[in-house]
Motif scaffolding. Structure first.
Motif, mmCIF file in Angstrom:
data_model
loop_
_atom_site.group_PDB
_atom_site.id
_atom_site.type_symbol
_atom_site.label_atom_id
_atom_site.label_comp_id
_atom_site.label_asym_id
_atom_site.label_seq_id
_atom_site.Cartn_x
_atom_site.Cartn_y
_atom_site.Cartn_z
ATOM 1 N N ASP A 390 35.129 40.902 40.092
ATOM 2 C CA ASP A 390 36.181 41.251 39.129
ATOM 3 C C ASP A 390 36.631 42.697 39.311
ATOM 4 N N ARG A 391 35.679 43.600 39.490
ATOM 5 C CA ARG A 391 36.022 45.016 39.682
ATOM 6 C C ARG A 391 36.891 45.197 40.917
ATOM 7 N N ALA A 392 36.498 44.560 42.018
ATOM 8 C CA ALA A 392 37.262 44.703 43.261
ATOM 9 C C ALA A 392 38.642 44.067 43.135
ATOM 10 N N SER A 393 38.714 42.922 42.455
ATOM 11 C CA SER A 393 39.991 42.231 42.289
ATOM 12 C C SER A 393 40.955 43.030 41.413
ATOM 13 N N LYS A 394 40.442 43.637 40.358
ATOM 14 C CA LYS A 394 41.302 44.429 39.469
ATOM 15 C C LYS A 394 41.919 45.609 40.209
ATOM 16 N N ARG A 395 41.174 46.178 41.141
ATOM 17 C CA ARG A 395 41.703 47.301 41.911
ATOM 18 C C ARG A 395 42.889 46.845 42.759
ATOM 19 N N VAL A 396 42.779 45.654 43.348
ATOM 20 C CA VAL A 396 43.887 45.109 44.139
ATOM 21 C C VAL A 396 45.085 44.831 43.246
ATOM 22 N N ARG A 397 44.848 44.216 42.100
ATOM 23 C CA ARG A 397 45.950 43.882 41.194
ATOM 24 C C ARG A 397 46.650 45.143 40.688
ATOM 25 N N ARG A 398 45.860 46.161 40.387
ATOM 26 C CA ARG A 398 46.454 47.404 39.889
ATOM 27 C C ARG A 398 47.313 48.066 40.966
ATOM 28 N N ASP A 413 47.216 52.089 50.467
ATOM 29 C CA ASP A 413 46.135 52.017 49.476
ATOM 30 C C ASP A 413 45.860 50.570 49.064
ATOM 31 N N LEU A 414 46.930 49.793 48.897
ATOM 32 C CA LEU A 414 46.759 48.382 48.554
ATOM 33 C C LEU A 414 46.020 47.652 49.673
ATOM 34 N N ARG A 415 46.389 47.943 50.905
ATOM 35 C CA ARG A 415 45.744 47.281 52.047
ATOM 36 C C ARG A 415 44.254 47.612 52.096
ATOM 37 N N LYS A 416 43.893 48.857 51.853
ATOM 38 C CA LYS A 416 42.477 49.233 51.873
ATOM 39 C C LYS A 416 41.700 48.499 50.786
ATOM 40 N N SER A 417 42.271 48.431 49.592
ATOM 41 C CA SER A 417 41.591 47.726 48.501
ATOM 42 C C SER A 417 41.477 46.237 48.796
#
Length: 512
Positions: A390-398, A413-417
């Motif tokens: 969930d933590r990793a997914s929220k970073r991508v969504r944000r 930044d999106l690609r790295k996340s």
């Protein structure tokens, strides 16, 4: 007579191997633990056997007969089956009375019976090693014994010869923690660098001209009852093993070996970020910085590999009149320099110290007496996995909000996340249904491909500008043509960015 080792169900060898540069041995033999022990000296001549079609190699086995003074020992070893930095191999040994293998001894060992049938009557010598070995048997604590061996000599395959200068630290009994501590102490005493290529692998490379290629990370299998702290150690140790096993291919200039080594560093950083709330902040920060530094060195070489081996060949059919070969010639010089920087880094003390330090910290907790975690003990990884993802997914969504209006930096930044989320999913996927994971990964990979093409386009522009700026004004015209071609390619890729991000947002989270 069959030795007890040969009759064990799962005999194994656990060892660390280092390249021994000239002058290092003298310094190491002054290390107090070695200086206090009388060494043993051996002259070992080992002949390796296989069939003409390398049947044993296909089984993942090596077979040798070794002369040690008047003794002859027949040994079978399997390829390393561990996921960590130390090689962990199956090993079976028998004293024999002849110079050629006794295949019947393999037939009596259940794990080797199928291989014995495949090689019966077909074995032939493949290559041999002639090694002067000096060993020190060290009692590291009340329950751990290790053998430190200096191996110097040659590998011979036909008329070809390759020198050997290695330090091996083999665990004889006990736990691995003292083994890593000893390795770290020796590394601080003299220049050494980690290596993973066995003498058998080097012998086959010498005989055939083809070395072991890049290695993918071995898949992990978890039980649902696995504790979270043990899971962290296994996941992180696997990334370090993936990194170590690709040192040899990278140093030989294999682009895919370098690519896999870079992926391994990304994996390690992703696991640290995934478990970040549970890790000791100070030590984690130090290791993250070391991983980032080495990742940048490998990343620079990888960028030139992609530029020379993928981007320019793809552009040449469309830009046949633009003298891209001149651009390629200049780029190959920069690529060579970048690979030399990688080799210097991997052979430097800092890299091996980083890897061993990470092993001690994560696997055996040697750098933190109270342990490296603050909340993993007693929890199951299977129950913690959902919150981690969930933590990793929220970073991508944000970072993916308003995807169509993201700047170049925002897309990067999106690609790295997204890459970190993909690595996290790969790590924790064994806890979830295969089909659900595949559906989610299809959508994340579609988005990742779009961002990857856009990123390659941005990197290509930067490298082309660097070639022109480095006193190569004559390259301006082909560089400009490539930049225009590249910009079109990047724009085409970005057409589908918003839809791909939307599809990922709407895909149900398989971990919920």
């Amino acid at each position: 007579m069959t030795s007890p080792l040969a009759t064990a169900l799962n005999p194994s060898e656990v060892e660390l191997k280092f390249h021994l540069p000239e002058g290092s041995r003298v310094l190491l033999e002054c290390y107090p633990a070695l200086a206090a022990v009388a060494p043993a000296h051996h002259h070992l001549v080992s002949t390796y056997f296989d069939t003409p079609d390398r049947a044993l190699d296909r089984f993942g086995l090596t077979l040798r007969v070794r002369w040690d003074g008047e003794k002859r020992i027949q040994t079978v070893k399997s390829r390393s089956k561990g996921h960590g930095v130390a090689a962990s191999r199956g090993e079976w040994e028998w004293p024999i009375e002849q110079d050629i293998p006794e295949v019947a001894l393999l037939s009596k060992t259940p794990a080797l019976a199928a291989a014995a049938c495949a090689i019966k009557g077909r074995l032939q010598p493949a290559f041999f090693t002639d090694i002067r070995r000096t060993t020190y048997l060290l009692h590291l604590d009340s329950g751990t014994t290790a053998e430190v061996a200096f191996d110097e000599g040659d590998i011979h395959a036909g008329l070809a010869r390759e020198p050997v200068s290695e330090l091996e630290i083999e665990l004889k009994n006990g736990g691995v923690e003292p083994l890593y501590r000893l390795a770290g102490a020796l590394l601080s005493t003299a220049p050494l660098w980690l290596m993973s290529e066995s003498k058998a692998s080097r012998g086959w490379r010498l005989r055939t001209g083809q070395g072991a290629g890049a290695q993918l990370k071995l898949p992990l299998r978890f039980k649902r009852s696995l504790c979270a702290d043990a899971g962290f150690r296994q996941l992180f140790g696997a990334t370090l093993g993936h990194l170590t096993v690709n040192i040899g291919p990278t140093l030989r200039g294999d682009p895919e070996g370098l690519h896999q080594a870079r992926i391994a560093i990304r994996e390690a950083r992703a696991i640290l970020q995934l478990f970040d709330p549970y890790l000791s902040a100070d030590s984690a920060r130090r290791f993250k910085e070391a991983l980032r530094t080495h990742g940048q060195i490998l990343g620079a070489a990888r960028d030139w590999d992609v530029f020379c081996l993928e981007t320019l060949p793809a552009a040449m059919p469309d830009l046949s009149s633009e003298r891209l070969e001149d651009l390629n010639a200049a780029a190959q010089v920069e690529r060579q320099r970048a690979h030399e920087a990688v080799a210097a880094a991997l052979r430097g003390r800092g890299f091996s110290e980083m890897v061993l330090g990470l092993v001690c910290w994560s696997d055996v907790g040697a750098l933190a007496p109270s342990g490296h975690d603050t909340g993993l003990t007693g929890r199951k990884l299977s129950t913690l996995a959902s919150s981690l993802l969930d933590r990793a997914s929220k970073r991508v969504r944000r970072r993916g909000r308003h995807a169509g209006r993201l700047s170049e930096t925002g897309r990067h930044d999106l690609r790295k996340s997204l890459k970190k989320l993909s690595l996290d999913i790969e790590a924790l996927a064994p806890f979830y249904g295969t089909n659900a994971v595949k559906r989610y990964r299809r959508r994340s990979e579609a988005l990742e491909r779009i961002l990857g093409v856009a990123n390659d386009a941005a990197v290509t522009d930067g490298l082309a500008h660097k070639l022109v700026a480095t006193n190569r004004a004559a390259l301006s015209k082909p560089a400009y043509a490539l930049e225009h071609w590249n910009r079109v390619r990047g724009r085409k890729a970005l057409i589908g960015l918003r839809a791909a991000m939307r599809n990922l947002r709407h895909q149900p989270k398989f971990w919920s």
